[in-house]
Design a protein around this motif. Structure first.
Motif, PDB file in Angstrom:
ATOM      1  N   GLU A 199       0.838  -1.189   0.000  1.00 20.66           N
ATOM      2  CA  GLU A 199       0.000   0.000   0.000  1.00 20.66           C
ATOM      3  C   GLU A 199       0.874   1.241   0.000  1.00 20.66           C
ATOM      4  OE1 GLU A 199      -2.567  -0.392   3.377  1.00 20.66           O
ATOM      5  OE2 GLU A 199      -3.828  -1.865   2.372  1.00 20.66           O
ATOM      6  N   LYS A 200       0.439   2.265  -0.738  1.00 25.41           N
ATOM      7  CA  LYS A 200       1.183   3.513  -0.824  1.00 25.41           C
ATOM      8  C   LYS A 200       0.189   4.652  -0.974  1.00 25.41           C
ATOM      9  CE  LYS A 200       4.829   5.710  -3.544  1.00 25.41           C
ATOM     10  NZ  LYS A 200       6.065   5.645  -2.827  1.00 25.41           N
ATOM     11  N   ILE A 201       0.481   5.771  -0.347  1.00 22.21           N
ATOM     12  CA  ILE A 201      -0.348   6.969  -0.486  1.00 22.21           C
ATOM     13  C   ILE A 201       0.500   8.043  -1.146  1.00 22.21           C
ATOM     14  CG2 ILE A 201      -1.664   8.753   0.712  1.00 22.21           C
ATOM     15  CD1 ILE A 201      -2.037   6.734   3.012  1.00 22.21           C
ATOM     16  N   ILE A 202      -0.052   8.660  -2.193  1.00 22.52           N
ATOM     17  CA  ILE A 202       0.618   9.761  -2.875  1.00 22.52           C
ATOM     18  C   ILE A 202      -0.167  11.024  -2.544  1.00 22.52           C
ATOM     19  CG2 ILE A 202       1.298  10.720  -5.098  1.00 22.52           C
ATOM     20  CD1 ILE A 202       1.366   7.827  -6.143  1.00 22.52           C
ATOM     21  N   VAL A 203       0.518  12.025  -1.980  1.00 23.66           N
ATOM     22  CA  VAL A 203      -0.140  13.264  -1.551  1.00 23.66           C
ATOM     23  C   VAL A 203       0.285  14.397  -2.484  1.00 23.66           C
ATOM     24  CG1 VAL A 203      -0.432  14.903   0.341  1.00 23.66           C
ATOM     25  CG2 VAL A 203      -0.142  12.469   0.846  1.00 23.66           C
ATOM     26  N   PHE A 204      -0.720  15.187  -2.936  1.00 28.36           N
ATOM     27  CA  PHE A 204      -0.486  16.354  -3.771  1.00 28.36           C
ATOM     28  C   PHE A 204      -0.837  17.602  -2.968  1.00 28.36           C
ATOM     29  CE2 PHE A 204      -1.887  12.869  -6.381  1.00 28.36           C
ATOM     30  CZ  PHE A 204      -1.034  12.889  -7.462  1.00 28.36           C
ATOM     31  N   ASN A 205      -0.020  18.615  -3.029  1.00 24.30           N
ATOM     32  CA  ASN A 205      -0.324  19.914  -2.399  1.00 24.30           C
ATOM     33  C   ASN A 205      -0.780  19.803  -0.955  1.00 24.30           C
ATOM     34  OD1 ASN A 205       0.230  21.270  -4.772  1.00 24.30           O
ATOM     35  ND2 ASN A 205      -1.862  21.168  -5.492  1.00 24.30           N
ATOM     36  N   ASP A 206      -0.362  18.811  -0.234  1.00 27.30           N
ATOM     37  CA  ASP A 206      -0.741  18.600   1.165  1.00 27.30           C
ATOM     38  C   ASP A 206      -2.238  18.456   1.392  1.00 27.30           C
ATOM     39  OD1 ASP A 206       1.949  18.737   1.944  1.00 27.30           O
ATOM     40  OD2 ASP A 206       1.846  20.918   2.101  1.00 27.30           O
ATOM     41  N   LYS A 207      -3.022  18.221   0.338  1.00 31.08           N
ATOM     42  CA  LYS A 207      -4.470  18.083   0.543  1.00 31.08           C
ATOM     43  C   LYS A 207      -5.093  16.949  -0.251  1.00 31.08           C
ATOM     44  CE  LYS A 207      -5.561  21.557  -2.888  1.00 31.08           C
ATOM     45  NZ  LYS A 207      -6.360  22.664  -3.282  1.00 31.08           N
ATOM     46  N   ASP A 208      -4.668  16.742  -1.493  1.00 34.00           N
ATOM     47  CA  ASP A 208      -5.234  15.680  -2.328  1.00 34.00           C
ATOM     48  C   ASP A 208      -4.387  14.420  -2.195  1.00 34.00           C
ATOM     49  OD1 ASP A 208      -7.225  17.381  -3.351  1.00 34.00           O
ATOM     50  OD2 ASP A 208      -5.841  18.160  -4.853  1.00 34.00           O
ATOM     51  N   SER A 209      -5.052  13.279  -2.033  1.00 34.03           N
ATOM     52  CA  SER A 209      -4.346  12.003  -1.894  1.00 34.03           C
ATOM     53  C   SER A 209      -4.878  10.982  -2.882  1.00 34.03           C
ATOM     54  CB  SER A 209      -4.527  11.439  -0.482  1.00 34.03           C
ATOM     55  OG  SER A 209      -4.001  12.300   0.473  1.00 34.03           O
ATOM     56  N   LEU A 210      -3.982  10.130  -3.347  1.00 36.63           N
ATOM     57  CA  LEU A 210      -4.353   8.964  -4.136  1.00 36.63           C
ATOM     58  C   LEU A 210      -3.782   7.748  -3.424  1.00 36.63           C
ATOM     59  CD1 LEU A 210      -3.648  10.241  -7.741  1.00 36.63           C
ATOM     60  CD2 LEU A 210      -5.870   9.879  -6.678  1.00 36.63           C
ATOM     61  N   TYR A 211      -4.552   6.691  -3.390  1.00 35.87           N
ATOM     62  CA  TYR A 211      -4.155   5.467  -2.717  1.00 35.87           C
ATOM     63  C   TYR A 211      -3.829   4.411  -3.761  1.00 35.87           C
ATOM     64  CZ  TYR A 211      -6.261   7.811   1.248  1.00 35.87           C
ATOM     65  OH  TYR A 211      -6.559   8.718   2.221  1.00 35.87           O
TER      66      TYR A 211
ATOM     67  N   VAL B 237      -4.216  -1.140  -7.908  1.00 37.15           N
ATOM     68  CA  VAL B 237      -5.390  -0.271  -7.944  1.00 37.15           C
ATOM     69  C   VAL B 237      -4.994   1.133  -7.506  1.00 37.15           C
ATOM     70  CG1 VAL B 237      -7.704   0.126  -7.003  1.00 37.15           C
ATOM     71  CG2 VAL B 237      -6.903  -2.218  -7.421  1.00 37.15           C
ATOM     72  N   LEU B 238      -5.430   2.120  -8.278  1.00 37.52           N
ATOM     73  CA  LEU B 238      -5.236   3.536  -7.950  1.00 37.52           C
ATOM     74  C   LEU B 238      -6.612   4.114  -7.654  1.00 37.52           C
ATOM     75  CD1 LEU B 238      -3.324   6.056  -7.942  1.00 37.52           C
ATOM     76  CD2 LEU B 238      -3.995   6.362 -10.316  1.00 37.52           C
ATOM     77  N   SER B 239      -6.783   4.669  -6.453  1.00 33.53           N
ATOM     78  CA  SER B 239      -8.096   5.108  -6.007  1.00 33.53           C
ATOM     79  C   SER B 239      -8.002   6.424  -5.241  1.00 33.53           C
ATOM     80  CB  SER B 239      -8.700   4.037  -5.092  1.00 33.53           C
ATOM     81  OG  SER B 239      -9.965   4.414  -4.624  1.00 33.53           O
ATOM     82  N   GLN B 240      -9.118   7.137  -5.169  1.00 37.80           N
ATOM     83  CA  GLN B 240      -9.189   8.340  -4.357  1.00 37.80           C
ATOM     84  C   GLN B 240      -9.592   8.031  -2.922  1.00 37.80           C
ATOM     85  OE1 GLN B 240     -11.755  10.654  -7.117  1.00 37.80           O
ATOM     86  NE2 GLN B 240     -10.142  12.195  -6.961  1.00 37.80           N
ATOM     87  N   SER B 241      -9.949   6.796  -2.643  1.00 40.59           N
ATOM     88  CA  SER B 241     -10.318   6.418  -1.282  1.00 40.59           C
ATOM     89  C   SER B 241      -9.546   5.170  -0.869  1.00 40.59           C
ATOM     90  CB  SER B 241     -11.820   6.173  -1.175  1.00 40.59           C
ATOM     91  OG  SER B 241     -12.186   5.081  -1.968  1.00 40.59           O
ATOM     92  N   ASN B 242      -9.388   5.010   0.417  1.00 45.74           N
ATOM     93  CA  ASN B 242      -8.639   3.886   0.967  1.00 45.74           C
ATOM     94  C   ASN B 242      -9.609   2.751   1.289  1.00 45.74           C
ATOM     95  OD1 ASN B 242      -6.588   2.358   1.977  1.00 45.74           O
ATOM     96  ND2 ASN B 242      -6.424   3.463   3.889  1.00 45.74           N
ATOM     97  N   LYS B 243     -10.072   2.089   0.242  1.00 45.88           N
ATOM     98  CA  LYS B 243     -11.038   1.003   0.430  1.00 45.88           C
ATOM     99  C   LYS B 243     -10.400  -0.327   0.055  1.00 45.88           C
ATOM    100  CE  LYS B 243     -12.854   2.292  -4.000  1.00 45.88           C
ATOM    101  NZ  LYS B 243     -13.825   3.087  -4.669  1.00 45.88           N
ATOM    102  N   LYS B 244     -10.991  -1.383   0.521  1.00 44.95           N
ATOM    103  CA  LYS B 244     -10.416  -2.720   0.319  1.00 44.95           C
ATOM    104  C   LYS B 244     -10.778  -3.350  -1.019  1.00 44.95           C
ATOM    105  CE  LYS B 244      -8.433  -2.671   4.253  1.00 44.95           C
ATOM    106  NZ  LYS B 244      -7.071  -2.220   4.282  1.00 44.95           N
TER     107      LYS B 244
END
Length: 119
Positions: free
Chosen positions: A10-22, A38-45
């Motif tokens: 699992e990895k989280i990519i953060v943009f501008n300290d506000k937007d995240s992609l999981y 999987v690339l997602s805007q939410s941290n779901k299973k």
């Protein structure tokens, strides 16, 4: 009898300290030959084909450009883009074996990061 192993990254990519992609990468099966990233805007299973980018491959490459857009490089045959595209995501298809191999060997030269299920 060989043990069936599941690998999850699992990895989280953060943009501008506000937007995240999981990003979640999974490999499973007796031979470990079932792979999905999987690339997602939410941290779901569970991935959702309407909202999530699903890559049926063991690795993808990415970079974040100056406009805070994540550019994903992946084999063309592995890409399943969602119905609802994420505005700050761009997909670049790698079409040939030589192109895929070049990115695999030289991704750092191109300024890319790699997400891989391979050990």
């Amino acid at each position: 009898m060989k043990k069936i192993e599941k690998i999850t990254i699992e990895k989280i990519i953060v943009f501008n300290d506000k937007d995240s992609l999981y990003i979640t990468a999974n490999s499973w099966g007796l031979a470990g030959n079932n792979e999905v990233i999987v690339l997602s805007q939410s941290n779901k299973k569970t991935p959702n084909k309407i909202d999530d980018y699903i890559f049926y491959t063991s690795e993808i490459f990415y970079k974040i450009d100056n406009n805070n857009t994540i550019i994903i490089y992946s084999p063309e045959s592995s890409i399943n883009e969602p119905d609802k595209k994420i505005s700050n995501v761009t997909i670049r298809s790698l079409k040939t074996f030589d192109e895929i191999n070049d990115y695999n060997l030289n991704f750092k030269k191109y300024g890319l990061e790699r997400i891989s299920i391979n050990r």
